[in-house]
Design an enzyme around this catalytic site. Structure first.
Site, mmCIF file in Angstrom:
data_model
loop_
_atom_site.group_PDB
_atom_site.id
_atom_site.type_symbol
_atom_site.label_atom_id
_atom_site.label_comp_id
_atom_site.label_asym_id
_atom_site.label_seq_id
_atom_site.Cartn_x
_atom_site.Cartn_y
_atom_site.Cartn_z
ATOM 1 N N GLU A 269 12.507 11.118 2.448
ATOM 2 C CA GLU A 269 13.495 10.331 2.322
ATOM 3 C C GLU A 269 14.145 10.237 0.886
ATOM 4 O O GLU A 269 13.487 11.070 -0.363
ATOM 5 C CB GLU A 269 12.056 9.512 2.986
ATOM 6 C CG GLU A 269 11.155 8.932 3.963
ATOM 7 C CD GLU A 269 10.760 7.824 3.827
ATOM 8 O OE1 GLU A 269 10.681 6.612 2.237
ATOM 9 O OE2 GLU A 269 9.679 7.663 4.682
ATOM 10 N N LYS A 271 14.931 8.572 -2.504
ATOM 11 C CA LYS A 271 14.255 7.689 -3.290
ATOM 12 C C LYS A 271 15.264 6.867 -3.974
ATOM 13 O O LYS A 271 16.651 6.798 -5.023
ATOM 14 C CB LYS A 271 13.735 9.093 -4.441
ATOM 15 C CG LYS A 271 12.364 8.262 -5.618
ATOM 16 C CD LYS A 271 12.012 9.002 -6.092
ATOM 17 C CE LYS A 271 10.742 8.612 -6.813
ATOM 18 N NZ LYS A 271 10.971 7.415 -7.479
ATOM 19 N N ARG A 276 9.634 -1.737 -6.395
ATOM 20 C CA ARG A 276 8.430 -1.661 -5.302
ATOM 21 C C ARG A 276 8.388 -2.984 -4.800
ATOM 22 O O ARG A 276 8.132 -3.814 -5.954
ATOM 23 C CB ARG A 276 7.699 -1.191 -5.386
ATOM 24 C CG ARG A 276 6.648 -0.632 -4.521
ATOM 25 C CD ARG A 276 5.861 1.315 -4.732
ATOM 26 N NE ARG A 276 5.554 1.610 -2.862
ATOM 27 C CZ ARG A 276 4.196 2.298 -3.454
ATOM 28 N NH1 ARG A 276 4.252 3.187 -5.014
ATOM 29 N NH2 ARG A 276 4.001 2.916 -2.372
ATOM 30 N N ARG A 291 5.051 -3.567 -7.910
ATOM 31 C CA ARG A 291 4.108 -3.067 -7.779
ATOM 32 C C ARG A 291 3.152 -2.858 -9.049
ATOM 33 O O ARG A 291 1.465 -2.496 -8.969
ATOM 34 C CB ARG A 291 4.484 -1.765 -7.716
ATOM 35 C CG ARG A 291 4.318 -0.950 -9.479
ATOM 36 C CD ARG A 291 4.914 0.195 -9.733
ATOM 37 N NE ARG A 291 4.372 1.008 -10.240
ATOM 38 C CZ ARG A 291 4.780 2.032 -10.859
ATOM 39 N NH1 ARG A 291 5.517 2.633 -9.646
ATOM 40 N NH2 ARG A 291 3.289 2.750 -10.978
ATOM 41 N N GLU A 321 11.226 -0.841 -1.441
ATOM 42 C CA GLU A 321 11.868 -0.235 -2.111
ATOM 43 C C GLU A 321 12.813 -0.951 -2.609
ATOM 44 O O GLU A 321 14.100 -0.733 -1.296
ATOM 45 C CB GLU A 321 12.097 1.089 -2.267
ATOM 46 C CG GLU A 321 12.896 0.934 -4.077
ATOM 47 C CD GLU A 321 12.195 1.834 -5.116
ATOM 48 O OE1 GLU A 321 10.850 1.472 -4.884
ATOM 49 O OE2 GLU A 321 12.874 1.918 -6.309
ATOM 50 N N PHE A 362 10.280 1.430 4.188
ATOM 51 C CA PHE A 362 9.411 2.888 3.833
ATOM 52 C C PHE A 362 7.839 2.977 4.734
ATOM 53 O O PHE A 362 7.320 4.438 4.527
ATOM 54 C CB PHE A 362 9.627 4.229 2.825
ATOM 55 C CG PHE A 362 9.265 3.445 1.323
ATOM 56 C CD1 PHE A 362 7.528 3.744 1.056
ATOM 57 C CD2 PHE A 362 9.678 2.993 0.345
ATOM 58 C CE1 PHE A 362 6.939 3.535 -0.081
ATOM 59 C CE2 PHE A 362 8.756 2.536 -1.301
ATOM 60 C CZ PHE A 362 7.620 2.585 -1.345
ATOM 61 N N ARG A 438 -2.727 8.657 -6.624
ATOM 62 C CA ARG A 438 -1.656 9.243 -6.431
ATOM 63 C C ARG A 438 -2.350 10.378 -6.061
ATOM 64 O O ARG A 438 -1.921 11.490 -6.699
ATOM 65 C CB ARG A 438 -1.369 9.872 -8.422
ATOM 66 C CG ARG A 438 -0.052 9.817 -8.382
ATOM 67 C CD ARG A 438 0.189 9.914 -10.027
ATOM 68 N NE ARG A 438 0.921 9.212 -10.184
ATOM 69 C CZ ARG A 438 2.233 8.806 -10.499
ATOM 70 N NH1 ARG A 438 3.019 8.964 -9.957
ATOM 71 N NH2 ARG A 438 1.534 7.136 -11.303
ATOM 72 N N LYS A 444 6.685 13.387 -5.055
ATOM 73 C CA LYS A 444 9.089 12.767 -5.812
ATOM 74 C C LYS A 444 9.485 13.680 -6.689
ATOM 75 O O LYS A 444 8.884 14.703 -7.035
ATOM 76 C CB LYS A 444 8.692 11.709 -6.731
ATOM 77 C CG LYS A 444 7.851 11.415 -8.230
ATOM 78 C CD LYS A 444 7.610 10.258 -8.429
ATOM 79 C CE LYS A 444 7.135 10.459 -10.031
ATOM 80 N NZ LYS A 444 7.267 8.975 -10.546
HETATM 81 P P1 ATP Z 1 9.643 6.484 -9.961
HETATM 82 O O1 ATP Z 1 9.238 5.992 -12.517
HETATM 83 O O2 ATP Z 1 9.648 8.164 -10.839
HETATM 84 O O3 ATP Z 1 10.047 5.708 -9.736
HETATM 85 P P2 ATP Z 1 6.942 4.888 -10.298
HETATM 86 O O4 ATP Z 1 6.061 5.577 -11.532
HETATM 87 O O5 ATP Z 1 7.604 3.975 -10.275
HETATM 88 O O6 ATP Z 1 7.752 6.607 -10.372
HETATM 89 P P3 ATP Z 1 6.073 6.289 -7.804
HETATM 90 O O7 ATP Z 1 4.913 6.342 -7.868
HETATM 91 O O8 ATP Z 1 5.159 8.196 -9.069
HETATM 92 O O9 ATP Z 1 5.843 5.606 -8.814
HETATM 93 O O10 ATP Z 1 7.315 7.124 -7.516
HETATM 94 C C1 ATP Z 1 7.468 6.655 -6.484
HETATM 95 C C2 ATP Z 1 8.009 5.619 -6.466
HETATM 96 O O11 ATP Z 1 9.000 5.422 -6.057
HETATM 97 C C3 ATP Z 1 7.804 4.119 -5.918
HETATM 98 O O12 ATP Z 1 6.980 3.521 -5.998
HETATM 99 C C4 ATP Z 1 8.733 3.420 -4.687
HETATM 100 O O13 ATP Z 1 8.741 2.591 -5.921
HETATM 101 C C5 ATP Z 1 10.001 4.141 -5.339
HETATM 102 N N1 ATP Z 1 10.506 4.570 -3.693
HETATM 103 C C6 ATP Z 1 12.250 4.546 -3.502
HETATM 104 N N2 ATP Z 1 12.315 4.916 -2.457
HETATM 105 C C7 ATP Z 1 11.297 5.451 -1.621
HETATM 106 C C8 ATP Z 1 10.351 5.597 -0.748
HETATM 107 N N3 ATP Z 1 11.707 6.109 0.329
HETATM 108 N N4 ATP Z 1 9.422 5.788 -0.049
HETATM 109 C C9 ATP Z 1 8.404 5.983 -1.394
HETATM 110 N N5 ATP Z 1 8.619 4.984 -2.465
HETATM 111 C C10 ATP Z 1 10.163 5.668 -3.144
#
Ligand code: ATP
Length: 582
Positions: A269, A271, A276, A291, A321, A362, A438, A444
């Site tokens: 998907e 990103k 979030r 989040r 998101e 998502f 996690r 990602k």
């Molecule tokens: P980052 O700072 O890289 O966004 P993070 O620490 O906020 O990461 P992670 O869980 O590590 O959070 O990375 C996934 C994040 O990416 C999710 O928290 C979400 O907010 C975002 N995101 C964007 N698009 C998607 C998607 N299609 N599916 C899941 N998560 C997504």
């Protein structure tokens, strides 16, 4: 229960670094705790008096606590300050000075848990004129009644800096040990081991507590229910309107590694670079959480409408998101541009117009009364495909393909980047939803070198035209042993607030968290999280992490991030070795 019992447990916890021993100490305390005190004990063990969902904060600066110690012990502020500089912990200072109180004020009454808890909560409600004096009075009243050990932990709790090291996993295990049969007697304090014969039963019971926590993110409620037995615990259900922790993603560096982790075929998907949202819908009521599980429904009225108009479900919990876009060009804009909407209390409609968001759904974790946490991802995705009526630039499903091909994945990645997204997410088709974890079901893959999310540990008061501002910030990353320094940064912060994140704004955020000041240097409670860009990671014996950043630069404030969600030492090590390889 008397507060001294908790203070003694804190002290024991502080004196051991062994996780099983800590679990044992807490479980013993929980066994002795009445149902009435349980909620408070569980919160206080985590050093807090408000749940995640509650946005109140104790909000008392060290300077006020200093005054309260002075009022309750009779020692002068300058004396206390001097001791504080020597010892470096105001809690220990309070402990020492309370032991020297004159006879007539000595422990005027025994502190009990409920009283401490409600007084600490009261601190948050004191606002406006005269509130500073009222806060001092309230804290000094507690300290007047406190025995030395109690004073130490009252002060640390007020300052939100408990330093006893109770991780969530330890608390979870302690609840199982305390209330679910057959575990505790098998712990051997001398060898610090659990009888391996009981491993299976042990895992099963801990899993029961974890599963309950996954459904209601509330340690106190879970503990109270566990006390009633495992059958009751298993009856715990998701409550629409009460936020759950979100599942997190592991990070990979290329498409090959991505497939290795999630398996083939996988769902890929876009990103999106937004923030979030966990959205709860119950009939015509919509609640939106970040989040960090803070409620932001009022700040996003248009999102509420999108969900009400376009999602056919009586009840559901959606994982999404919200991505900002430019209303003229339609192109996605970086997270920074919409981040200001999160805390906004006024001009909401204007903000919604100036900084529009598109909701990209998502995942779904609850649908029409059914908990979907154990449902495979492909089925969860099928549900959102069925119930969401997509409308471009309002509410859509995250764009996806299902693929086993590295080439195709790379092309999809390039397409995502060209549209202004951050990269791709890879998801295991059969993966379940693990709140707060996690696990490798969701991966990602990003384009550019990822900024590090670090916490501010201290800084230096500026000089000349920057006096009154905290300038050089000491920044840290997370490790199993707490926060470790990785450098200093000032570059990137602006002098004028209209130009971006400013020294002034950072200073105001840090001010209530100041724990110590020595000359121009200060130590703050690790709570403000910022993203840092850098050229390269270098080995450096000069910082406790063993690493330093070359040319660090503050990118933005991560108000959506808690200090336990920042970059870890492990991640920095990985980044360091991978940059060497490339
Ligand atoms: P980052 O700072 O890289 O966004 P993070 O620490 O906020 O990461 P992670 O869980 O590590 O959070 O990375 C996934 C994040 O990416 C999710 O928290 C979400 O907010 C975002 N995101 C964007 N698009 C998607 C998607 N299609 N599916 C899941 N998560 C997504």
């Amino acid at each position: 229960m008397e507060y001294i019992k908790l203070a003694e447990a804190y002290s024991e916890l502080e004196n051991t670094s062994k996780r099983l021993h800590k679990t044992f100490i807490i479980s013993q305390l929980l066994k002795e705790t009445s149902e009435e005190d349980l909620e408070h004990i569980i919160m206080l063990l985590q050093g807090r008096v408000f749940t995640d969902a509650d946005d109140r904060e104790i909000g008392v600066a060290a300077k006020l606590v200093l005054k309260a110690i002075s009022v309750s012990t009779g020692f002068s502020i300058s004396n206390i300050e001097k001791m504080w500089k020597e010892i470096g912990d105001l809690g220990e200072v309070a402990e020492k000075l309370c032991g020297k109180k004159t006879q007539n004020t000595l422990f005027s009454s025994d502190l009990d848990i409920k009283e401490v808890f409600s007084n600490l909560q009261k601190l948050a409600s004191l606002e406006g004129m005269g509130s500073v004096d009222q806060k001092v009075k309230l804290i000094s009243k507690l300290l007047t009644s406190a025995k030395p050990l109690e004073a130490k932990y009252v002060v640390r709790t007020v300052l939100q800096d408990l330093r006893v090291g109770v991780a969530e996993g330890t608390l979870r295990d302690a609840i199982a040990w305390a209330y679910l049969p057959g575990i505790l007697p098998n712990y051997d304090l001398d060898t610090n081991q659990i009888n391996p014969e009981n491993r299976e039963e042990y895992n099963f019971q801990v899993e029961a507590v974890q599963s309950a926590l996954n459904k209601i993110n509330d340690f106190s409620k879970v503990a109270i229910t566990a006390k009633k037995g495992i059958e009751e615990l298993n009856k715990i259900k998701i409550v629409v309107g009460k936020p759950l922790k979100v599942m997190l993603a592991q990070k990979v560096l290329n498409v090959v590694e991505a497939f290795e982790t999630v398996g083939k075929p996988a769902v890929l998907e876009f990103k999106y670079d937004g923030f979030r949202m966990q959205i709860h819908k119950f009939e015509d009521k919509v609640t939106i959480f970040t989040r960090r599980l803070e409620e932001v429904t009022n700040q996003f009225p248009e999102v509420e409408d999108f969900v009400l108009n376009n999602v056919s479900a009586d009840s559901c919990i959606l994982d999404c998101e919200a991505a900002g876009f430019d209303s003229k060009t339609g192109k996605y804009t970086p997270f920074q541009s919409i981040s200001q909407r999160i805390k906004r209390k006024y001009d909401i409609e204007k903000m919604a117009k100036d900084f529009p968001v598109e909701l990209n759904i998502f995942d779904i974790i609850y649908f029409n009364g059914e908990d979907l946490l154990s449902t495979p991802f492909k089925e969860r995705r099928a549900i959102i495909e069925r119930i969401v009526k997509e409308e471009e630039k309002k509410i859509v499903l995250s764009k996806k393909i299902i693929s086993s091909s590295e080439e195709e994945a790379q092309e999809f990645f390039d397409e995502s980047i060209s549209l202004g997204n951050e990269g791709l997410m890879f998801k295991n088709l059969e993966g379940v939803y693990k709140p707060g974890s996690r696990v490798g079901y969701m991966i990602k893959l990003k384009d550019v070198q990822d900024p590090l999310d670090v916490v501010i540990l201290g800084g230096e008061w500026g000089q000349g035209k920057r006096s009154g501002w905290v300038t050089s910030l000491t920044i840290g990353i997370l490790s199993n042993d707490g926060f470790l320094e990785i450098g200093h940064v000032g570059t990137g912060l602006k002098e004028k607030p209209e130009e971006g994140l400013s020294f002034g704004e950072i200073t105001e955020l840090l001010r209530p968290n100041i724990l110590e000041e020595k000359g121009r240097e200060l130590v703050v409670k690790p709570s403000v999280v910022i993203s840092i860009e850098y050229e390269e990671i270098q080995k450096s014996p000069g910082y406790s992490s063993g690493f330093a950043l070359r040319f660090p630069r503050v990118k933005l404030l991560r108000s959506d991030r808690r200090s336990d969600e920042i970059t870890t030492l492990e991640e920095v090590e990985d980044l360091f070795y991978n940059q060497k390889k490339s």
